[in-house]
Design an enzyme around this catalytic site. Structure first.
Site: not given
Ligand SMILES: NC(=O)c1ccc[n+]([C@@H]2O[C@H](COP(=O)([O-])OP(=O)(O)OC[C@H]3O[C@@H](n4cnc5c(N)ncnc54)[C@H](OP(=O)(O)O)[C@@H]3O)[C@@H](O)[C@H]2O)c1
Length: 350
Positions: A16, A149, A176, A179, A202, A205, A235, A242, A327
């Site tokens: 994200v 999403c 879904q 990604s 999910e 939510k 998934r 999605h 999404n």
């Molecule tokens: N993917 C989607 O389509 C989607 C849609 C809606 C909502 N979301 C929500 O958005 C959020 C992020 O999802 P994502 O898919 O982008 O996850 P992701 O790819 O796993 O990215 C997570 C991010 O959080 C950082 N992080 C992890 N542990 C941390 C810590 N202890 N302190 C500070 N930063 C930390 C990571 O940094 P590092 O790289 O430094 O580890 C990375 O930048 C989640 O809450 C998810 O549920 C995702």
């Protein structure tokens, strides 16, 4: 000197977070000046540390930013959060307490009584929770969230239907994209040629967030919309987009054609205000019997619209139809950015 509002991205290296960086490149109102992530990557240059998965290169202006820790000493007043849900809760609270406007994608604060969960086309008036949140939390900052999403496309489509026909019950089955699970996400051997009929948390939510978004601001908090939502989430081996099969029971009698016309002609506050990220039409209603499809349609309207197809009578409820949305754009980073644009238009960003 730039007249744009400086913004930070928390969790900037994640799926994200990267979408924020990409969508904010050349944004007319906002400029990314700070990126922050975990101790794993902080202290390094963004271009060196990120495992970039977008189809365009890392924007030049962000490539050389040093990744900061997620503590509220960033030189900006607005932060977009794509933080892992395991850490987002307290980090976002720290930033809001320190006076930052936090636009969050994470689940942690969506259901807090004084936190707006907003889709600008559907419930922009829920931003009236902000002064209450500031009073409750004795803070000049605030947290504003966008939905999960899958909830996004369902709640967006139900918004105009509920206003016009009064929704009485909803049944939804999702397909879904991978990604949605971030990076590296679901192992390829689990998902290739397969369907996984379970996505942790999910369905819960979707069932509750939809009712908050379609709920009513009572001057203090949000009264949940008074109809049940039953969600089944799967998934599937699709990269982006999605798809949702929806059945609805409506209090007022209508026709499939009337539902199609309502969505096709719908314009909300973002369209009236011509917000920079608003799609010209929030809904694209497709007449072909085999559309929308994620590969061909998820990126329409730059990924910011909800696509609707196959509106037809349902033999159990009243009507059924197919929804599709991007999404990681409208379902995540793009939604936060549109919320920030609405906040600016409403004077909440100073
Ligand atoms: N993917 C989607 O389509 C989607 C849609 C809606 C909502 N979301 C929500 O958005 C959020 C992020 O999802 P994502 O898919 O982008 O996850 P992701 O790819 O796993 O990215 C997570 C991010 O959080 C950082 N992080 C992890 N542990 C941390 C810590 N202890 N302190 C500070 N930063 C930390 C990571 O940094 P590092 O790289 O430094 O580890 C990375 O930048 C989640 O809450 C998810 O549920 C995702």
């Amino acid at each position: 000197m730039s007249a744009k509002i400086p913004v930070g991205v928390l969790g900037a290296t994640g799926a994200v977070g990267q979408k924020f960086i990409k969508l904010l490149e050349d944004h007319p109102w906002f400029e990314v000046t700070e990126v922050a992530a975990s101790e794993r990557t902080s202290g390094r240059l963004y271009g060196d540390a990120v495992s970039w998965k977008q189809v365009t290169p890392v924007p030049e202006a962000v490539r050389s930013l040093e990744i900061r820790s997620c503590i509220p000493d960033l030189k900006c007043r607005v932060v977009f959060s794509g933080l892992d849900a395991a850490v987002a809760g307290p980090v976002e609270e720290d930033f809001a307490r320190a006076g930052y406007v936090v636009l969050s994608n994470s689940k942690n604060h969506r259901l807090d009584e004084d936190v707006p969960l907003v889709i600008p086309e559907v419930n922009p008036e829920h931003l009236d929770l902000i002064p209450i949140q500031r009073r409750n939390r004795k803070s000049t900052g605030c947290i504003v969230t966008n939905s999960n999403c899958t909830t996004m496309f369902l709640a967006m489509a139900l918004g105009p239907l509920h206003k016009t026909f009064t929704v009485e019950r909803v049944f939804m089955v999702s397909m879904q994209a991978v990604s949605g699970a971030g990076y590296p996400g679901v192992p390829s051997l689990d998902i290739l040629g397969n369907v996984i009929p379970y996505i942790s948390g999910e369905e819960e939510k979707v069932e509750i967030e939809t009712r908050k978004i379609l709920g009513t601001f009572n001057g203090r908090t949000i009264d949940l919309a008074d109809f049940p939502v039953s969600a089944q989430c799967n998934r599937v081996p699709v990269e982006d987009g999605h798809t949702e099969s929806v059945s609805v029971k409506l209090a007022r009698k209508t026709t499939a054609a009337e539902i199609g016309d309502l969505l096709r002609g719908y314009a909300g506050v973002p369209q009236e205000l011509k917000l920079p990220s608003a799609p010209q039409h929030p809904f694209i209603v497709m007449d072909a019997p085999d559309r929308p499809q994620p590969r061909f349609d998820a990126a329409q309207a730059k990924g910011m619209a909800t696509l609707v197809g196959r509106i037809r009578p349902c033999s159990v409820f009243d009507y059924k139809f197919t929804l599709l949305g991007h999404n990681t754009v409208r379902g995540a980073a793009g939604a936060s950015i549109l919320n920030a644009e609405l906040l600016k238009a409403r004077g909440f960003l100073g």
